[in-house]
Design a protein around this motif. Sequence first.
Motif, PDB file in Angstrom:
ATOM      1  N   ILE A 110      41.245  48.264  30.092  1.00 29.32           N
ATOM      2  CA  ILE A 110      40.592  48.062  28.803  1.00 29.32           C
ATOM      3  C   ILE A 110      39.375  48.978  28.714  1.00 29.32           C
ATOM      4  O   ILE A 110      38.962  49.584  29.714  1.00 29.32           O
ATOM      5  N   ASN A 111      38.823  49.061  27.537  1.00 34.57           N
ATOM      6  CA  ASN A 111      37.581  49.795  27.331  1.00 34.57           C
ATOM      7  C   ASN A 111      36.409  48.813  27.323  1.00 34.57           C
ATOM      8  O   ASN A 111      36.442  47.821  26.592  1.00 34.57           O
ATOM      9  N   VAL A 112      35.420  49.088  28.150  1.00 37.41           N
ATOM     10  CA  VAL A 112      34.153  48.364  28.088  1.00 37.41           C
ATOM     11  C   VAL A 112      33.110  49.399  27.693  1.00 37.41           C
ATOM     12  O   VAL A 112      32.700  50.225  28.510  1.00 37.41           O
ATOM     13  N   GLY A 113      32.744  49.390  26.442  1.00 36.22           N
ATOM     14  CA  GLY A 113      31.955  50.499  25.923  1.00 36.22           C
ATOM     15  C   GLY A 113      32.796  51.761  26.012  1.00 36.22           C
ATOM     16  O   GLY A 113      33.987  51.757  25.693  1.00 36.22           O
ATOM     17  N   PRO A 114      32.211  52.853  26.520  1.00 33.99           N
ATOM     18  CA  PRO A 114      32.969  54.102  26.624  1.00 33.99           C
ATOM     19  C   PRO A 114      33.782  54.229  27.906  1.00 33.99           C
ATOM     20  O   PRO A 114      34.455  55.236  28.120  1.00 33.99           O
ATOM     21  N   VAL A 115      33.735  53.206  28.776  1.00 34.66           N
ATOM     22  CA  VAL A 115      34.350  53.305  30.101  1.00 34.66           C
ATOM     23  C   VAL A 115      35.657  52.524  30.137  1.00 34.66           C
ATOM     24  O   VAL A 115      35.717  51.365  29.713  1.00 34.66           O
ATOM     25  N   ARG A 116      36.703  53.146  30.656  1.00 35.67           N
ATOM     26  CA  ARG A 116      37.978  52.464  30.894  1.00 35.67           C
ATOM     27  C   ARG A 116      37.903  51.733  32.224  1.00 35.67           C
ATOM     28  O   ARG A 116      37.490  52.291  33.231  1.00 35.67           O
ATOM     29  N   LEU A 117      38.315  50.455  32.207  1.00 37.87           N
ATOM     30  CA  LEU A 117      38.111  49.579  33.368  1.00 37.87           C
ATOM     31  C   LEU A 117      39.386  48.843  33.736  1.00 37.87           C
ATOM     32  O   LEU A 117      40.087  48.305  32.867  1.00 37.87           O
ATOM     33  N   ALA A 118      39.659  48.784  35.043  1.00 35.11           N
ATOM     34  CA  ALA A 118      40.686  47.908  35.607  1.00 35.11           C
ATOM     35  C   ALA A 118      40.014  47.024  36.641  1.00 35.11           C
ATOM     36  O   ALA A 118      39.013  47.413  37.265  1.00 35.11           O
ATOM     37  N   VAL A 119      40.554  45.826  36.848  1.00 36.41           N
ATOM     38  CA  VAL A 119      39.965  44.886  37.803  1.00 36.41           C
ATOM     39  C   VAL A 119      41.050  44.367  38.729  1.00 36.41           C
ATOM     40  O   VAL A 119      42.223  44.277  38.361  1.00 36.41           O
ATOM     41  N   THR A 120      40.647  44.021  39.950  1.00 35.95           N
ATOM     42  CA  THR A 120      41.613  43.446  40.891  1.00 35.95           C
ATOM     43  C   THR A 120      41.872  41.984  40.581  1.00 35.95           C
ATOM     44  O   THR A 120      42.945  41.453  40.886  1.00 35.95           O
ATOM     45  N   GLY A 121      40.906  41.303  40.013  1.00 28.49           N
ATOM     46  CA  GLY A 121      41.029  39.877  39.758  1.00 28.49           C
ATOM     47  C   GLY A 121      40.189  39.075  40.730  1.00 28.49           C
ATOM     48  O   GLY A 121      39.955  39.486  41.874  1.00 28.49           O
ATOM     49  N   GLU A 122      39.720  37.944  40.269  1.00 30.82           N
ATOM     50  CA  GLU A 122      38.847  37.108  41.093  1.00 30.82           C
ATOM     51  C   GLU A 122      39.638  36.353  42.154  1.00 30.82           C
ATOM     52  O   GLU A 122      40.840  36.130  42.034  1.00 30.82           O
ATOM     53  N   PHE A 123      38.928  35.949  43.199  1.00 37.54           N
ATOM     54  CA  PHE A 123      39.494  35.072  44.222  1.00 37.54           C
ATOM     55  C   PHE A 123      39.495  33.664  43.640  1.00 37.54           C
ATOM     56  O   PHE A 123      38.449  33.110  43.323  1.00 37.54           O
ATOM     57  N   THR A 124      40.677  33.101  43.446  1.00 40.76           N
ATOM     58  CA  THR A 124      40.805  31.842  42.723  1.00 40.76           C
ATOM     59  C   THR A 124      40.981  30.655  43.666  1.00 40.76           C
ATOM     60  O   THR A 124      41.197  30.818  44.873  1.00 40.76           O
ATOM     61  N   ALA A 125      40.935  29.461  43.079  1.00 41.34           N
ATOM     62  CA  ALA A 125      41.130  28.246  43.858  1.00 41.34           C
ATOM     63  C   ALA A 125      42.506  28.230  44.514  1.00 41.34           C
ATOM     64  O   ALA A 125      42.679  27.716  45.630  1.00 41.34           O
ATOM     65  N   GLU A 126      43.513  28.822  43.840  1.00 41.01           N
ATOM     66  CA  GLU A 126      44.865  28.850  44.387  1.00 41.01           C
ATOM     67  C   GLU A 126      44.965  29.726  45.627  1.00 41.01           C
ATOM     68  O   GLU A 126      45.886  29.591  46.433  1.00 41.01           O
ATOM     69  N   ASP A 127      43.999  30.666  45.773  1.00 42.76           N
ATOM     70  CA  ASP A 127      44.015  31.564  46.926  1.00 42.76           C
ATOM     71  C   ASP A 127      43.399  30.938  48.173  1.00 42.76           C
ATOM     72  O   ASP A 127      43.610  31.423  49.284  1.00 42.76           O
ATOM     73  N   LEU A 128      42.616  29.887  47.997  1.00 41.23           N
ATOM     74  CA  LEU A 128      41.871  29.312  49.118  1.00 41.23           C
ATOM     75  C   LEU A 128      42.822  28.840  50.214  1.00 41.23           C
ATOM     76  O   LEU A 128      43.735  28.053  49.972  1.00 41.23           O
ATOM     77  N   GLY A 129      42.594  29.330  51.421  1.00 37.13           N
ATOM     78  CA  GLY A 129      43.366  28.886  52.571  1.00 37.13           C
ATOM     79  C   GLY A 129      44.730  29.535  52.715  1.00 37.13           C
ATOM     80  O   GLY A 129      45.403  29.321  53.729  1.00 37.13           O
ATOM     81  N   VAL A 130      45.165  30.325  51.722  1.00 40.81           N
ATOM     82  CA  VAL A 130      46.511  30.883  51.796  1.00 40.81           C
ATOM     83  C   VAL A 130      46.530  32.402  51.603  1.00 40.81           C
ATOM     84  O   VAL A 130      47.564  33.032  51.759  1.00 40.81           O
ATOM     85  N   ALA A 131      45.426  32.990  51.214  1.00 37.97           N
ATOM     86  CA  ALA A 131      45.414  34.435  50.952  1.00 37.97           C
ATOM     87  C   ALA A 131      44.051  35.003  51.305  1.00 37.97           C
ATOM     88  O   ALA A 131      43.062  34.279  51.368  1.00 37.97           O
ATOM     89  N   CYS A 132      44.019  36.311  51.545  1.00 34.44           N
ATOM     90  CA  CYS A 132      42.746  36.988  51.723  1.00 34.44           C
ATOM     91  C   CYS A 132      42.552  37.943  50.554  1.00 34.44           C
ATOM     92  O   CYS A 132      43.516  38.319  49.879  1.00 34.44           O
TER      93      CYS A 132
END
Length: 327
Positions: A110-132
């Motif tokens: 997406i565009n945030v101002g003039p910058v194109r941005l991608a994100v990895t995504g937050e560490f969620t509750a579903e990840d706790l104990g099962v993923a790094c």
Amino acid sequence: MKVAFVGKGGSGKTTLAALFARQLAGHQRPVLAIDADINQHLAAALGGPEGVVVPTSPLGEHLPAIKEYLRGDNPRIGSAAEMVKTTPPGTGSRLLRVAEDNPIYAACVINVGPVRLAVTGEFTAEDLGVACYHSKVGAVELLLNHMLDGPGEYVVVDMTAGADSFASGLFTRFDRTFLVCEPTVRSVSVYHQYAGYARDYGVALSVIGNKVEDTTDVDFLRDNVGSDLLTWMSRSAYVRRAERGIVGPLDDLEPANRAVLGQLTDAVDRSVQDWTAFTRWAHEFHRRNALAWANERAGVDLTTQIDPDFRMGTPAVANAVSDAKHL
């Protein structure tokens, strides 16, 4: 050019990554920013609203489709399911350009101002104990492995804090790594740890001093990081306002600090883009991952995915064009 911002948590690496990306975009340079930190604050630092979910799909949510797209017609990869984060490109793979239309960008950028941005995504509750968190950062490694960027084009990545990026080969994907360092013992210790790991891999490392108040701070940094010190940012009222959610135009940044951003651009533009080393380390870390865990998980020998005759950056590869398949 691929650029990483690293440093101790709280050192200001996200702020500087955002300022640098905005500086590039403000000069109409093609730039793609990627938030690869476990704390996803780059969108807010770019001027987006704090605490509001970025209205795009994180890269990790599209990982199977990203693999399928990048696999292309590479005969060494039997299926997208056989691709792992370190799978290198080869003959028939699809490559990415910094600025182009492709289904990955359509879904995840997406565009945030003039910058194109991608994100990895937050560490969620579903990840706790099962993923790094490195399972999410793996999408970034795949993208950078397949990114055919050239001079005057920039991928700016806000990395995980400290030396966490050494859990994968991701740290070898960059043409220039900026380590943001406060004039403190703890921040300098992160520099020594990072520099110690990076030294054997030819990582182009520059230190940016941050939150500098006076000449004693500069002397402290020089005494502790030596010639790696490229430049430094002084304490900034502009940055303090931005941290409170008021991200003003870059023209409002203090002149001396604005000049620092120009120094960073100059350092990146002077960097050598060594495609031979890039390819060599991609193959090496893929081989290590295959033997350590990926072969067993995939049920096949993933080292056969390495194409010994393929090197990123050759004239033949430079003409690669992504097709119009959609995620």
